[in-house]
Write a protein that holds these residues in place. Sequence first.
Motif, PDB file in Angstrom:
ATOM      1  N   THR A   1       0.810  -1.229   0.000  1.00 48.70           N
ATOM      2  CA  THR A   1       0.000   0.000   0.000  1.00 48.70           C
ATOM      3  C   THR A   1       0.838   1.271   0.000  1.00 48.70           C
TER       4      THR A   1
ATOM      5  N   LEU B   1       1.512   2.418  -3.589  1.00 46.97           N
ATOM      6  CA  LEU B   1       0.245   2.857  -4.180  1.00 46.97           C
ATOM      7  C   LEU B   1      -0.158   4.239  -3.675  1.00 46.97           C
ATOM      8  N   ARG B   2       0.090   4.453  -2.343  1.00 44.88           N
ATOM      9  CA  ARG B   2      -0.248   5.770  -1.790  1.00 44.88           C
ATOM     10  C   ARG B   2       0.606   6.870  -2.447  1.00 44.88           C
TER      11      ARG B   2
ATOM     12  N   THR C   1      -0.779   7.537  -5.776  1.00 41.90           N
ATOM     13  CA  THR C   1      -2.028   8.297  -5.644  1.00 41.90           C
ATOM     14  C   THR C   1      -1.738   9.774  -5.340  1.00 41.90           C
TER      15      THR C   1
END
Length: 259
Positions: A250, A253-254, A257
């Motif tokens: 994650t 991915l953060r 983003t």
Amino acid sequence: ATVLGTSSRLRVTAMQQFMQRPEVREYLRTRSAPGAAALDAAAQAHLGAAVQIGAVELWDPAGSRVFALGAAFNQPDGDALSSYLKELHGTTAVIGRLRLEGDRLAYAIGGRIEENGQTLGYVVERRRLSNPSQTQQTITLLTGLIGSEAAIVVGNDDGTAWTDLTRPVTGVPITQRSTDRLLDYQRAGLPAVFAWARAIEATPWLVAIEFPRDVVLAPADRLVRRASAIAFALLLVAAVIGWALSHRITTPLRHVTET
């Protein structure tokens, strides 16, 4: 149950032989002094070393005692006498139910003497349970062999009287209908137990072995506690690994983003 059944059959056979002795019939017919002397000798030989805990008695057809040799027992009357006569009505020797005699349980062995279709009387051997101190040694040996803090109890198959072979006990909820299956109960003031009961051949009695429930379940309880600790540790490790893997996935991915 097998050991006690074998012993009971031997006792019944010995009583049947005593009932057939000519001294018994002769005394029931005449009740003479010479007949009493001959019967004394026969009864003494029959009782042997058990003369301190047992007695040989002859009763007339109405159930009144006309002869006794050995330990002292009360003359039964009323309902007690009717119960004895009902048990001993046959001409073949039988073992009766356990009954409270003072502070100890006793039982009767005997039967009816018949001549020309008429009842001459009854031959009754009444015995208290063996000497408590000697019996306790035997019980300690047996329960030690069985292990797991076992206890042995013997009682009537209708549940009316129970003993641990040294003294009467109460609260044993076992009858003939509840034999040959696992029982779970608790007697007042004692730990809860698992028990298994079996009928004793040639008697109206049952014998049961009791095991304290806590002792029986202790290995399973230890296994459950150990397995619970291992399961908690594995769950904790899995949670940490899962968090680490999730964090590695994650975090990039953060960043994407946010970008």
